[in-house]
Design a protein around this motif. Structure first.
Motif, PDB file in Angstrom:
ATOM      1  N   TYR A  22      34.624  -3.138  16.539  1.00  0.00           N
ATOM      2  CA  TYR A  22      35.591  -3.353  15.460  1.00  0.00           C
ATOM      3  C   TYR A  22      34.872  -3.686  14.150  1.00  0.00           C
ATOM      4  CZ  TYR A  22      39.453  -5.476  12.853  1.00  0.00           C
ATOM      5  OH  TYR A  22      40.373  -5.790  11.888  1.00  0.00           O
ATOM      6  N   ARG A  23      33.941  -4.635  14.232  1.00  0.00           N
ATOM      7  CA  ARG A  23      33.219  -5.037  13.022  1.00  0.00           C
ATOM      8  C   ARG A  23      32.354  -3.898  12.492  1.00  0.00           C
ATOM      9  NH1 ARG A  23      29.668  -9.526  12.359  1.00  0.00           N
ATOM     10  NH2 ARG A  23      30.140  -9.014  10.197  1.00  0.00           N
ATOM     11  N   ARG A  25      32.876  -0.663  12.829  1.00  0.00           N
ATOM     12  CA  ARG A  25      33.747   0.341  12.205  1.00  0.00           C
ATOM     13  C   ARG A  25      34.186  -0.110  10.820  1.00  0.00           C
ATOM     14  NH1 ARG A  25      39.173   0.915  12.171  1.00  0.00           N
ATOM     15  NH2 ARG A  25      39.495  -0.669  13.799  1.00  0.00           N
ATOM     16  N   LYS A  26      34.524  -1.402  10.676  1.00  0.00           N
ATOM     17  CA  LYS A  26      34.920  -1.928   9.369  1.00  0.00           C
ATOM     18  C   LYS A  26      33.768  -1.853   8.368  1.00  0.00           C
ATOM     19  CE  LYS A  26      39.179  -3.285  10.198  1.00  0.00           C
ATOM     20  NZ  LYS A  26      40.343  -2.701   9.480  1.00  0.00           N
ATOM     21  N   ALA A  27      32.531  -1.886   8.890  1.00  0.00           N
ATOM     22  CA  ALA A  27      31.349  -1.802   8.028  1.00  0.00           C
ATOM     23  C   ALA A  27      30.928  -0.347   7.764  1.00  0.00           C
ATOM     24  CB  ALA A  27      30.185  -2.563   8.664  1.00  0.00           C
ATOM     25  N   SER A  75      44.912 -11.648  14.084  1.00  0.00           N
ATOM     26  CA  SER A  75      45.070 -10.523  13.153  1.00  0.00           C
ATOM     27  C   SER A  75      45.134  -9.190  13.904  1.00  0.00           C
ATOM     28  CB  SER A  75      43.915 -10.494  12.144  1.00  0.00           C
ATOM     29  OG  SER A  75      42.702 -10.064  12.755  1.00  0.00           O
ATOM     30  N   ASP A 215      40.635   3.735  16.791  1.00  0.00           N
ATOM     31  CA  ASP A 215      39.840   4.641  15.945  1.00  0.00           C
ATOM     32  C   ASP A 215      38.344   4.615  16.276  1.00  0.00           C
ATOM     33  OD1 ASP A 215      42.142   5.413  14.542  1.00  0.00           O
ATOM     34  OD2 ASP A 215      41.931   3.742  13.144  1.00  0.00           O
ATOM     35  N   THR A 216      37.966   4.040  17.409  1.00  0.00           N
ATOM     36  CA  THR A 216      36.575   4.079  17.859  1.00  0.00           C
ATOM     37  C   THR A 216      36.477   5.029  19.045  1.00  0.00           C
ATOM     38  OG1 THR A 216      36.100   1.822  17.136  1.00  0.00           O
ATOM     39  CG2 THR A 216      34.678   2.724  18.848  1.00  0.00           C
TER      40      THR A 216
END
Length: 377
Positions: A22-23, A25-27, A75, A215-216
């Motif tokens: 998750y982290r 992908r956000k990066a 979240s 989305d991964t």
């Protein structure tokens, strides 16, 4: 997968791998998550049976005092207000856990903190005198340590049998440091955790994992060790959450674990035991506890509206190669062996080791999330 390139190959779709993905992908990183199992989530995976989210690999209760961690998981999916308040069953009599005024009343019929403390001190003094008489200066094993901390009555009733089933060894054969301290609360409060926040994802842990991995790219039924060279070549770095000794082909020998098996049944009643967790502390009963899964998420009228319930009896056993490893055996032999593997891991430039198997360390869920949130990605 072909010749595609990834920033990270994440081996394991459990909590560590999912939060890392998750982290990443956000990066703006591209990740491939693989797992040898046929489902996501590792040991927090839930199976829906009779409309109930069944914790397939044991009870998981999220708890933390870290607001950043709590806000992060909420979240992804909203958590409910579940409060962990286990009960112990010893020869048909019930005791509240952790050790609190309810427990002491049930054990000794004491009604005030002063009475309870006097009883505890009396039992501790008795244990200390017996050890001194035997020439014991420092507790040599778990039994002696527990007697000094909590006294004979609670030890014999609520600790000894359960611990021996859990570890498959007599308490006199277990190291004293396993019980460094025992929580004693002089209040009528059955909340097991001291943390500021606790709960269960509304809809089960699958919603948390699905949200983290949205989305991964994911490939299930994919064993890293069966295609190691090709999988290693398609990514710049590996995030490895499997067993560290297996990663190094058991170079120094296999680490030891305790494993757990579950006997899950559907019961034709709305409410089997009135609580999510009931420990069975007498040695003669082979299982350690019964989990009634609906109590994690169903309360009041919702509980009664579901006409069936699902329970799991939990059995602890010695782990062997090929079985699912659960709990590290933190004795001197295994700690020394694990440290040898950690030395090898520290030299890796393109491999990140994380989680209970990769670090040979017992983790609750929240510290896993906290660790990944603090990592540079």
């Amino acid at each position: 997968m072909g010749e595609q390139q990834y920033n990270y190959l994440i081996v394991g779709a459990g909590l560590f791998g999912a939060v890392f993905a998750y982290r990443a992908r956000k990066a703006g990183k591209r990740c491939l998550v693989i797992d040898k199992r046929s489902q996501l989530g590792g040991n927090i995976y839930c199976e829906n049976i009779e409309g109930i989210n069944v914790h397939k690999f044991g009870a998981h209760i999220f708890h933390t005092s870290n607001k950043q961690v709590w806000d992060f998981v909420n979240s992804i999916v909203e958590f409910n207000r579940y409060t962990n308040s286990p009960v112990a069953n010893y020869r048909g009599k019930l005791y509240n856990l952790p050790f609190n005024m309810n427990t002491f009343y049930q054990m000794w019929s004491v009604k005030s903190p002063a009475e309870a403390m006097a009883k505890l001190e009396e039992q501790r003094a008795k244990a200390k005198a017996l050890l001194e008489k035997a020439g014991v200066v420092e507790p040599r094993n778990l039994e002696e340590q527990a007697l000094l901390l909590i006294g004979e009555d609670i030890y014999e009733t609520l600790i000894k049998g359960y611990t021996e089933k859990q570890w498959g060894r007599k308490c006199t054969e277990l190291p004293a440091f396993i019980i460094k301290r025992l929580p004693v609360r002089m209040v009528f409060d059955n909340n097991y955790f001291d943390d500021d926040y606790q709960g269960i994802p509304i809809g089960g842990y699958n919603k948390l994992i699905d949200g983290l991995l949205e989305d991964t790219e994911v490939c299930l039924k994919t064993d890293f060790f069966e295609d190691r060279d090709r999988l290693t070549a398609i990514a710049e770095k590996i995030v490895f959450t499997g067993a560290i000794d297996e990663f190094y082909n058991y170079r120094y020998g296999p680490l030891q674990y305790r494993t757990v098996s579950f006997e899950t049944t559907i019961e034709d009643t709305t409410n089997f035991q009135g609580n999510a967790v009931v420990n069975y502390t007498e040695r003669e009963i082979p299982f350690t506890r019964i989990i009634e899964h609906k109590h994690f998420e169903m309360f009041g009228a919702t509980l009664e509206s579901c006409s069936k319930t699902v329970i799991s009896k939990e059995y602890s056993a010695e782990w062997k190669l090929g079985m699912e490893p659960y709990y590290p055996v933190n004795d001197e032999r295994n700690n020394n062996l694990a440290e040898k593997y950690r030395v090898l891991a520290a030299k890796e430039k393109n491999v990140i080791f994380g989680g209970r198997l990769a670090e040979y360390k017992y983790y609750d869920m929240a510290p896993i999330v906290e660790k990944v949130l603090q990592m540079e990605i």
